[in-house]
Design a protein around this motif. Structure first.
Motif, PDB file in Angstrom:
ATOM      1  N   THR A 117       0.845  -1.192   0.000  1.00 39.65           N
ATOM      2  CA  THR A 117       0.000   0.000   0.000  1.00 39.65           C
ATOM      3  C   THR A 117       0.878   1.239   0.000  1.00 39.65           C
ATOM      4  OG1 THR A 117      -1.759   1.173   1.189  1.00 39.65           O
ATOM      5  CG2 THR A 117      -0.137   0.029   2.513  1.00 39.65           C
ATOM      6  N   GLN A 118       0.383   2.300  -0.597  1.00 36.81           N
ATOM      7  CA  GLN A 118       1.057   3.586  -0.551  1.00 36.81           C
ATOM      8  C   GLN A 118       0.146   4.641  -1.154  1.00 36.81           C
ATOM      9  OE1 GLN A 118       4.561   3.143  -3.154  1.00 36.81           O
ATOM     10  NE2 GLN A 118       3.520   4.471  -4.612  1.00 36.81           N
ATOM     11  N   SER A 119       0.523   5.892  -0.951  1.00 35.52           N
ATOM     12  CA  SER A 119      -0.172   7.010  -1.583  1.00 35.52           C
ATOM     13  C   SER A 119       0.595   7.420  -2.833  1.00 35.52           C
ATOM     14  CB  SER A 119      -0.246   8.178  -0.600  1.00 35.52           C
ATOM     15  OG  SER A 119      -0.594   9.378  -1.256  1.00 35.52           O
ATOM     16  N   PHE A 120      -0.127   7.945  -3.818  1.00 30.22           N
ATOM     17  CA  PHE A 120       0.541   8.495  -4.984  1.00 30.22           C
ATOM     18  C   PHE A 120       1.156   9.864  -4.692  1.00 30.22           C
ATOM     19  CE2 PHE A 120      -2.306   5.590  -7.437  1.00 30.22           C
ATOM     20  CZ  PHE A 120      -1.293   4.866  -8.046  1.00 30.22           C
ATOM     21  N   TYR A 121       0.532  10.624  -3.749  1.00 31.29           N
ATOM     22  CA  TYR A 121       0.995  11.985  -3.506  1.00 31.29           C
ATOM     23  C   TYR A 121       0.652  12.399  -2.078  1.00 31.29           C
ATOM     24  CZ  TYR A 121       1.726  17.008  -4.192  1.00 31.29           C
ATOM     25  OH  TYR A 121       2.182  18.300  -4.083  1.00 31.29           O
ATOM     26  N   ARG A 130       1.977  -6.447  13.359  1.00 37.35           N
ATOM     27  CA  ARG A 130       2.068  -5.200  12.581  1.00 37.35           C
ATOM     28  C   ARG A 130       0.821  -4.334  12.773  1.00 37.35           C
ATOM     29  NH1 ARG A 130       5.228  -3.512   7.913  1.00 37.35           N
ATOM     30  NH2 ARG A 130       6.401  -5.441   8.308  1.00 37.35           N
ATOM     31  N   MET A 131       1.055  -3.027  12.859  1.00 33.54           N
ATOM     32  CA  MET A 131      -0.013  -2.024  12.915  1.00 33.54           C
ATOM     33  C   MET A 131       0.139  -1.095  11.719  1.00 33.54           C
ATOM     34  SD  MET A 131      -0.928   0.700  15.962  1.00 33.54           S
ATOM     35  CE  MET A 131       0.615   1.656  15.826  1.00 33.54           C
ATOM     36  N   ARG A 132      -0.957  -0.823  11.026  1.00 34.36           N
ATOM     37  CA  ARG A 132      -0.935   0.042   9.839  1.00 34.36           C
ATOM     38  C   ARG A 132      -1.804   1.273  10.066  1.00 34.36           C
ATOM     39  NH1 ARG A 132      -0.840  -2.764   4.168  1.00 34.36           N
ATOM     40  NH2 ARG A 132       1.327  -2.905   4.937  1.00 34.36           N
ATOM     41  N   VAL A 133      -1.216   2.450   9.850  1.00 30.10           N
ATOM     42  CA  VAL A 133      -1.902   3.736  10.012  1.00 30.10           C
ATOM     43  C   VAL A 133      -2.050   4.367   8.630  1.00 30.10           C
ATOM     44  CG1 VAL A 133      -1.847   5.999  11.122  1.00 30.10           C
ATOM     45  CG2 VAL A 133      -0.822   4.016  12.279  1.00 30.10           C
ATOM     46  N   THR A 148      -9.021   1.365   2.524  1.00 27.40           N
ATOM     47  CA  THR A 148      -8.765  -0.012   2.924  1.00 27.40           C
ATOM     48  C   THR A 148      -7.284  -0.144   3.273  1.00 27.40           C
ATOM     49  OG1 THR A 148      -8.260  -0.722   0.666  1.00 27.40           O
ATOM     50  CG2 THR A 148     -10.580  -0.806   1.361  1.00 27.40           C
ATOM     51  N   PRO A 149      -6.893  -1.249   3.936  1.00 28.32           N
ATOM     52  CA  PRO A 149      -5.493  -1.376   4.333  1.00 28.32           C
ATOM     53  C   PRO A 149      -4.542  -1.738   3.203  1.00 28.32           C
ATOM     54  CG  PRO A 149      -6.705  -3.312   5.009  1.00 28.32           C
ATOM     55  CD  PRO A 149      -7.719  -2.339   4.485  1.00 28.32           C
ATOM     56  N   CYS A 150      -5.074  -2.075   2.035  1.00 26.58           N
ATOM     57  CA  CYS A 150      -4.238  -2.525   0.927  1.00 26.58           C
ATOM     58  C   CYS A 150      -4.483  -1.675  -0.318  1.00 26.58           C
ATOM     59  CB  CYS A 150      -4.529  -3.991   0.599  1.00 26.58           C
ATOM     60  SG  CYS A 150      -4.324  -5.111   2.000  1.00 26.58           S
ATOM     61  N   GLY A 151      -3.514  -1.670  -1.221  1.00 31.27           N
ATOM     62  CA  GLY A 151      -3.660  -0.964  -2.483  1.00 31.27           C
ATOM     63  C   GLY A 151      -3.223   0.487  -2.391  1.00 31.27           C
ATOM     64  N   SER A 152      -3.279   1.173  -3.524  1.00 29.83           N
ATOM     65  CA  SER A 152      -2.823   2.558  -3.614  1.00 29.83           C
ATOM     66  C   SER A 152      -3.966   3.526  -3.367  1.00 29.83           C
ATOM     67  CB  SER A 152      -2.217   2.824  -4.994  1.00 29.83           C
ATOM     68  OG  SER A 152      -1.095   1.994  -5.217  1.00 29.83           O
ATOM     69  N   ILE A 153      -3.623   4.686  -2.813  1.00 34.04           N
ATOM     70  CA  ILE A 153      -4.585   5.755  -2.615  1.00 34.04           C
ATOM     71  C   ILE A 153      -4.053   7.010  -3.315  1.00 34.04           C
ATOM     72  CG2 ILE A 153      -5.475   4.834  -0.460  1.00 34.04           C
ATOM     73  CD1 ILE A 153      -3.708   6.754   1.067  1.00 34.04           C
ATOM     74  N   PRO A 154      -4.927   7.860  -3.834  1.00 24.99           N
ATOM     75  CA  PRO A 154      -4.440   9.020  -4.601  1.00 24.99           C
ATOM     76  C   PRO A 154      -3.748  10.078  -3.747  1.00 24.99           C
ATOM     77  CG  PRO A 154      -6.826   9.062  -4.423  1.00 24.99           C
ATOM     78  CD  PRO A 154      -6.393   7.743  -3.888  1.00 24.99           C
ATOM     79  N   PHE A 155      -4.330  10.405  -2.577  1.00 23.45           N
ATOM     80  CA  PHE A 155      -3.772  11.455  -1.726  1.00 23.45           C
ATOM     81  C   PHE A 155      -3.804  10.998  -0.273  1.00 23.45           C
ATOM     82  CE2 PHE A 155      -5.924  13.530  -5.303  1.00 23.45           C
ATOM     83  CZ  PHE A 155      -4.871  14.248  -5.865  1.00 23.45           C
ATOM     84  N   GLY A 156      -2.711  11.209   0.447  1.00 26.44           N
ATOM     85  CA  GLY A 156      -2.637  10.816   1.848  1.00 26.44           C
ATOM     86  C   GLY A 156      -1.297  10.199   2.173  1.00 26.44           C
ATOM     87  N   GLU A 157      -1.285   9.299   3.144  1.00 27.40           N
ATOM     88  CA  GLU A 157      -0.033   8.659   3.556  1.00 27.40           C
ATOM     89  C   GLU A 157      -0.321   7.384   4.337  1.00 27.40           C
ATOM     90  OE1 GLU A 157       4.224   9.651   5.800  1.00 27.40           O
ATOM     91  OE2 GLU A 157       2.613  11.127   5.844  1.00 27.40           O
ATOM     92  N   VAL A 158       0.667   6.477   4.337  1.00 26.73           N
ATOM     93  CA  VAL A 158       0.578   5.207   5.054  1.00 26.73           C
ATOM     94  C   VAL A 158       1.858   5.026   5.871  1.00 26.73           C
ATOM     95  CG1 VAL A 158       0.282   2.703   4.875  1.00 26.73           C
ATOM     96  CG2 VAL A 158      -0.751   4.218   3.150  1.00 26.73           C
TER      97      VAL A 158
END
Length: 282
Positions: A41-45, A155-158, A167-177
């Motif tokens: 998972t990650q953000s694009f920006y 593991r803890m995911r924020v 969701t906890p998986c996949g890419s998101i357009p804006f934000g952060e993980v």
């Protein structure tokens, strides 16, 4: 969605004592990391908004702009006690323009390599867009640790995401993980510690309370304890330490506490023994 402020008395309990265990070494944490490959998972920006600060229990981490950061190895782990509740505060930083931010925390409580099981979405709140130019916005609450959480390193995911659920998986357009290591403490449930027994343990009355509240420890509570009152953001608004004798009742002055809903937490300086929700009114 779970709300931070609750108008009822609810005990978060465990029955048992913590088993003495050494703090996991970096090697042990690395070995756990090698057991499972968690979903990517990650953000694009993250240039407009990003995670500025994460506080979960004793975990306290300030960070800058990044689409994804794995703190699992590089940060010290935080310890959770099954059946307890821990305060959470998340801070989102803005470049200039502000947005609604969906804030979620997942924990792999059963250590099966995913965040899909019931109860593993441990924190779910929204920061509503403040005025443009606001540098930081905060959201807080309490995160409940299941009584059947598996002991050991996990593991803890924020995640924060702009203007949409996440969701906890996949890419998101804006934000952060951000990912973190947590340690679920082992509890010996064959040895009873009665301060956490709903029938013979802690009494809090009256509830709702006005200018004072009475606390009585009716189980085997002959030890030093700390009483804390936490607001909806998880910040301590009142704290008192005392030696708790079995059956002793004592009063806590609430005259300086505003009307609202709070968490009343009892701990022994190491682990949270019991947490209840307390309503204060004037």
């Amino acid at each position: 969605m779970k709300k931070c402020l609750v108008l009822a008395l609810t005990a978060v309990l465990f029955s048992g004592v913590v088993v003495a265990q050494e703090k996991p070494t970096p090697k042990a944490i690395q070995e756990q990391s090698d057991v499972y490959t968690y979903c990517a998972t990650q953000s694009f920006y993250s240039g407009d908004e990003w995670i500025g600060h994460v506080q979960v229990g004793d975990l306290n981490n300030t960070s800058g702009k990044s689409v994804y950061t794995d703190y699992f190895i590089v940060r010290e782990s935080v310890e959770f006690l099954p059946g307890s509740a821990v305060p959470v505060t998340l801070s989102v930083n803005y470049d200039w323009e502000t947005f609604d931010e969906y804030c979620k925390i997942w924990v792999d409580f059963n250590q099966d390599g995913d965040f899909n099981d019931v109860g593993e979405l441990a924190f779910d709140e929204v920061i509503f867009s403040p005025e443009n130019g606001t540098p930081t916005a905060h959201i807080g609450g309490m995160m409940e640790i299941p009584a059947d959480a598996v002991s050991g390193v996990t593991r803890m995911r924020v995640v924060i995401r702009r203007e949409d659920s996440v969701t906890p998986c996949g890419s998101i357009p804006f934000g952060e993980v951000e990912d973190y290591a947590v340690v679920i403490q082992a509890v010996n449930r064959h040895e009873q510690f009665n301060i956490s027994d709903p029938e013979t343990g802690l009494r809090v009355y009256p509830n709702p309370a006005n200018h004072s509240v009475w606390i009585q420890l009716t189980g085997k509570a002959d030890k030093e304890v700390r009483i804390r009152l936490l607001n909806g953001l998880g910040a301590t608004v009142l704290e008192k330490s005392m030696y708790a004798s079995t059956g002793e009742a004592f009063s806590i002055d609430l005259s300086g506490v505003d009307t609202g809903s709070y968490w009343l937490s009892v701990d022994d300086g190491k682990v949270t023994l019991q947490t209840v929700k307390l309503m204060v009114f004037r």
